[in-house]
Design a protein around this motif. Structure first.
Motif, PDB file in Angstrom:
ATOM      1  N   PRO A 187       0.809  -1.204  -0.080  1.00 22.10           N
ATOM      2  CA  PRO A 187      -0.018   0.143  -0.172  1.00 22.10           C
ATOM      3  C   PRO A 187       0.763   1.462  -0.079  1.00 22.10           C
ATOM      4  CG  PRO A 187      -0.828  -1.611   1.638  1.00 22.10           C
ATOM      5  CD  PRO A 187       0.379  -2.248   1.139  1.00 22.10           C
ATOM      6  N   LEU A 188       2.074   1.241   0.563  1.00 16.74           N
ATOM      7  CA  LEU A 188       2.928   2.412   0.415  1.00 16.74           C
ATOM      8  C   LEU A 188       3.677   2.752  -0.736  1.00 16.74           C
ATOM      9  CD1 LEU A 188       4.475   2.096   4.106  1.00 16.74           C
ATOM     10  CD2 LEU A 188       2.509   3.423   3.346  1.00 16.74           C
ATOM     11  N   VAL A 189       3.503   1.896  -1.771  1.00 12.69           N
ATOM     12  CA  VAL A 189       4.137   1.893  -2.936  1.00 12.69           C
ATOM     13  C   VAL A 189       3.394   2.065  -4.249  1.00 12.69           C
ATOM     14  CG1 VAL A 189       5.629   0.369  -4.627  1.00 12.69           C
ATOM     15  CG2 VAL A 189       5.882   0.127  -2.194  1.00 12.69           C
ATOM     16  N   SER A 190       3.722   3.154  -5.209  1.00  9.80           N
ATOM     17  CA  SER A 190       2.802   3.142  -6.254  1.00  9.80           C
ATOM     18  C   SER A 190       4.020   3.617  -7.398  1.00  9.80           C
ATOM     19  CB  SER A 190       2.161   4.405  -6.277  1.00  9.80           C
ATOM     20  OG  SER A 190       2.830   5.641  -5.936  1.00  9.80           O
ATOM     21  N   PHE A 191       3.498   3.265  -8.697  1.00  7.92           N
ATOM     22  CA  PHE A 191       4.503   3.520  -9.675  1.00  7.92           C
ATOM     23  C   PHE A 191       3.591   4.206 -10.693  1.00  7.92           C
ATOM     24  CE2 PHE A 191       6.367   2.222 -13.989  1.00  7.92           C
ATOM     25  CZ  PHE A 191       7.422   2.327 -13.703  1.00  7.92           C
ATOM     26  N   ASP A 192       4.352   5.268 -11.417  1.00 11.42           N
ATOM     27  CA  ASP A 192       3.633   6.200 -12.331  1.00 11.42           C
ATOM     28  C   ASP A 192       4.662   6.555 -13.174  1.00 11.42           C
ATOM     29  OD1 ASP A 192       1.796   7.830 -13.720  1.00 11.42           O
ATOM     30  OD2 ASP A 192       2.196   9.461 -12.475  1.00 11.42           O
ATOM     31  N   VAL A 198       7.729   5.712  -2.928  1.00  9.20           N
ATOM     32  CA  VAL A 198       7.325   4.880  -1.650  1.00  9.20           C
ATOM     33  C   VAL A 198       7.300   6.031  -0.439  1.00  9.20           C
ATOM     34  CG1 VAL A 198       8.542   3.426   0.148  1.00  9.20           C
ATOM     35  CG2 VAL A 198       9.352   2.920  -2.342  1.00  9.20           C
ATOM     36  N   VAL A 199       6.203   5.905   0.359  1.00  8.32           N
ATOM     37  CA  VAL A 199       5.793   6.752   1.324  1.00  8.32           C
ATOM     38  C   VAL A 199       6.978   6.651   2.533  1.00  8.32           C
ATOM     39  CG1 VAL A 199       3.885   7.596   3.069  1.00  8.32           C
ATOM     40  CG2 VAL A 199       3.252   6.841   0.664  1.00  8.32           C
ATOM     41  N   LYS A 200       7.431   7.871   2.882  1.00  8.50           N
ATOM     42  CA  LYS A 200       8.133   7.734   3.965  1.00  8.50           C
ATOM     43  C   LYS A 200       8.106   8.911   5.012  1.00  8.50           C
ATOM     44  CE  LYS A 200      11.087   4.090   3.627  1.00  8.50           C
ATOM     45  NZ  LYS A 200      11.272   3.256   4.902  1.00  8.50           N
ATOM     46  N   TYR A 201       8.788   9.132   5.931  1.00  6.38           N
ATOM     47  CA  TYR A 201       8.802  10.289   6.775  1.00  6.38           C
ATOM     48  C   TYR A 201       9.533  11.562   6.218  1.00  6.38           C
ATOM     49  CZ  TYR A 201      13.045   8.238   8.758  1.00  6.38           C
ATOM     50  OH  TYR A 201      14.159   7.704   8.777  1.00  6.38           O
ATOM     51  N   TYR A 202      10.204  11.338   5.143  1.00  8.67           N
ATOM     52  CA  TYR A 202      11.267  12.483   4.684  1.00  8.67           C
ATOM     53  C   TYR A 202      11.084  12.258   3.201  1.00  8.67           C
ATOM     54  CZ  TYR A 202      14.283   8.268   3.620  1.00  8.67           C
ATOM     55  OH  TYR A 202      14.908   7.194   3.336  1.00  8.67           O
ATOM     56  N   GLU A 203      11.585  13.424   2.469  1.00  6.56           N
ATOM     57  CA  GLU A 203      11.492  13.361   0.940  1.00  6.56           C
ATOM     58  C   GLU A 203      12.634  13.060   0.531  1.00  6.56           C
ATOM     59  OE1 GLU A 203       9.087  14.565  -2.538  1.00  6.56           O
ATOM     60  OE2 GLU A 203       8.703  14.360  -0.247  1.00  6.56           O
ATOM     61  N   GLY A 204      12.862  12.439  -0.610  1.00  3.86           N
ATOM     62  CA  GLY A 204      14.023  11.871  -1.251  1.00  3.86           C
ATOM     63  C   GLY A 204      13.968  11.376  -2.725  1.00  3.86           C
ATOM     64  N   ASP A 224       6.395  -1.583   7.403  1.00  2.20           N
ATOM     65  CA  ASP A 224       7.182  -0.712   6.611  1.00  2.20           C
ATOM     66  C   ASP A 224       7.817  -1.092   5.360  1.00  2.20           C
ATOM     67  OD1 ASP A 224       8.604   1.885   6.208  1.00  2.20           O
ATOM     68  OD2 ASP A 224      10.132   1.380   7.571  1.00  2.20           O
ATOM     69  N   VAL A 225       8.271  -0.295   4.626  1.00  4.38           N
ATOM     70  CA  VAL A 225       8.848  -0.577   3.349  1.00  4.38           C
ATOM     71  C   VAL A 225      10.155   0.040   3.506  1.00  4.38           C
ATOM     72  CG1 VAL A 225       9.121  -0.378   0.737  1.00  4.38           C
ATOM     73  CG2 VAL A 225       6.748  -0.706   1.897  1.00  4.38           C
ATOM     74  N   ILE A 226      11.275  -0.637   3.315  1.00  3.97           N
ATOM     75  CA  ILE A 226      12.698  -0.532   3.563  1.00  3.97           C
ATOM     76  C   ILE A 226      13.468  -0.048   2.108  1.00  3.97           C
ATOM     77  CG2 ILE A 226      15.025  -0.763   4.622  1.00  3.97           C
ATOM     78  CD1 ILE A 226      13.484  -2.879   6.660  1.00  3.97           C
ATOM     79  N   VAL A 227      14.044   1.038   2.051  1.00  7.67           N
ATOM     80  CA  VAL A 227      14.516   1.449   0.659  1.00  7.67           C
ATOM     81  C   VAL A 227      16.035   1.635   1.051  1.00  7.67           C
ATOM     82  CG1 VAL A 227      14.639   3.082  -1.345  1.00  7.67           C
ATOM     83  CG2 VAL A 227      12.334   2.573  -0.121  1.00  7.67           C
ATOM     84  N   ARG A 228      16.811   0.926   0.151  1.00  7.39           N
ATOM     85  CA  ARG A 228      18.381   1.091   0.048  1.00  7.39           C
ATOM     86  C   ARG A 228      18.836   1.558  -1.389  1.00  7.39           C
ATOM     87  NH1 ARG A 228      23.053  -1.277  -0.960  1.00  7.39           N
ATOM     88  NH2 ARG A 228      24.477  -1.474   0.872  1.00  7.39           N
ATOM     89  N   THR A 229      19.647   2.660  -1.275  1.00  7.14           N
ATOM     90  CA  THR A 229      19.997   3.178  -2.729  1.00  7.14           C
ATOM     91  C   THR A 229      21.158   3.346  -2.765  1.00  7.14           C
ATOM     92  OG1 THR A 229      19.566   5.553  -1.768  1.00  7.14           O
ATOM     93  CG2 THR A 229      17.606   4.387  -3.034  1.00  7.14           C
ATOM     94  N   GLY A 230      21.926   3.240  -1.678  1.00  6.52           N
ATOM     95  CA  GLY A 230      23.398   3.536  -1.697  1.00  6.52           C
ATOM     96  C   GLY A 230      24.389   2.407  -2.440  1.00  6.52           C
ATOM     97  N   ASP A 231      25.621   2.763  -2.770  1.00  8.60           N
ATOM     98  CA  ASP A 231      26.364   1.745  -3.403  1.00  8.60           C
ATOM     99  C   ASP A 231      26.989   1.200  -2.285  1.00  8.60           C
ATOM    100  OD1 ASP A 231      26.277   2.440  -6.134  1.00  8.60           O
ATOM    101  OD2 ASP A 231      27.042   4.331  -5.759  1.00  8.60           O
TER     102      ASP A 231
END
Length: 338
Positions: A187-192, A198-204, A224-231
């Motif tokens: 429910p916290l994920v959408s694609f357009d 991904v709905v979070k408590y901050y903007e990125g 929660d949905v956990i997002v990892r973007t770092g190398d």
């Protein structure tokens, strides 16, 4: 909200895996929460007696109930069916400068960790920051022991649920493409268009940069949905698998079940356990039968249409069919007529 921006190449590089280490790390959150979630409460109660044997103070110093998780603790799995040993080897080989930087970043996050243990955890975290080499060695050892004591007894059912989710997601992708995959993911994920949100408590914002996206179902990630973007490694989205609500239910067959009289006690017990798809090896751990003996029962139940089987890599996963469900739940009373 986090915005992940895809290129055309990234859309063709979506893959799936699950991570035993991610399960271990996020399960620490479930234990350290001031109020355990109702969903995982049965598991929390069951493992309480084992917690004296693990270094929970060390683990909760680096894995807080909410917020930032150091990336070096959860390396993206390199294969779809990664092992805890392979993941801990990656942690052991983490860049020490990165370890120190990520632990320092964690130490700068002020969170509401209540209780008498909070000052000790803060001091412990500072010690880890000062000696990242010792920190890595301690954490690898602590998580390896924690895995054996707290997760291994439940791993067959957890893994079965993850495998069932991966099968479903691949079917969604095949049936309706990327749009359908992400529409039903969480429910916290959408694609357009070309952006996953991904709905979070901050903007990125983050560009995938032709690295693709790794999707990792994880039972303890809920809600929660956990997002990892770092190398290094591909960007990763960790989400809760389907059917999570039945994970901690204990399949149980009543001693006097009529089904046992028809199928036999052993086959009725096997049928009760297969509310989640499992391989012969996984199921053997649950019903205390040798794989060859179990396999003969599974083949008989499959031939009768009570179980279905599908190949998943080198394993064959068995699950109840609708006929199996009907047999297990018992007959519905037929209406009486005049």
């Amino acid at each position: 909200m986090i915005h992940l921006h895809f290129s055309t190449e990234d859309l063709g590089r979506i893959r799936f895996a699950f991570s035993p280490l991610m399960e271990a790390v996020t399960s620490v959150r479930a234990l350290s929460a001031s109020t355990p979630s109702r969903l995982h409460a049965p598991w929390v109660r069951q493992v309480a007696a084992r917690l004296d044997e693990v270094d929970l103070e060390l683990l909760t110093a680096v894995v807080r109930p909410t917020g930032y998780i150091p990336d070096f603790l959860v390396p993206p799995p390199s294969t779809r069916l990664s092992s805890i040993e392979a993941s801990l080897d990656e942690v052991a080989g983490a860049d020490l400068d990165e370890v120190a930087a990520q632990l320092s970043h964690l130490a700068g996050h002020r969170v509401a960790q209540q209780g008498a243990g909070r000052p000790r955890r803060e001091r412990l975290l500072r010690e880890l920051v000062d000696d990242p080499e010792a920190a890595v060695a301690r954490l690898v050892g602590a998580f390896a022991h924690y895995w054996q004591m707290v997760i291994v007894p439940y791993w067959p059912r957890i893994r079965a649920l993850l495998q069932a989710d991966l099968g479903y997601r691949l079917e969604e992708l095949a049936a309706g493409g990327v749009q359908q995959l992400f529409r039903t993911l969480h429910p916290l994920v959408s694609f357009d268009g070309d952006t996953l949100r991904v709905v979070k408590y901050y903007e990125g914002h983050a560009d995938l940069r032709h690295r693709g996206l790794l999707l990792v179902p994880c039972v303890f990630a809920w809600p929660d949905v956990i997002v990892r973007t770092g190398d290094p490694g591909p960007p990763t989205v960790t989400y809760s698998p389907r059917g999570l609500g039945r994970l901690w239910e204990t399949p149980n067959l009543q001693q006097q079940s009529p089904l046992a009289g028809v199928l036999g006690r052993t086959r009725a017990t096997i049928l009760a356990q297969l509310d989640l798809p499992m391989s012969t090896t996984q199921l053997a751990c649950q019903v205390e039968l040798t794989p060859p003996t179990l396999n003969s029962h599974l083949k008989a139940l499959e031939a009768a249409g009570i179980l279905s089987a599908r190949r998943d890599g080198r394993s064959v996963l068995y699950a109840r069919t609708s006929l199996g469900d009907a047999l297990l739940t018992g007959p519905v009373d037929a209406p009486t007529g005049g």
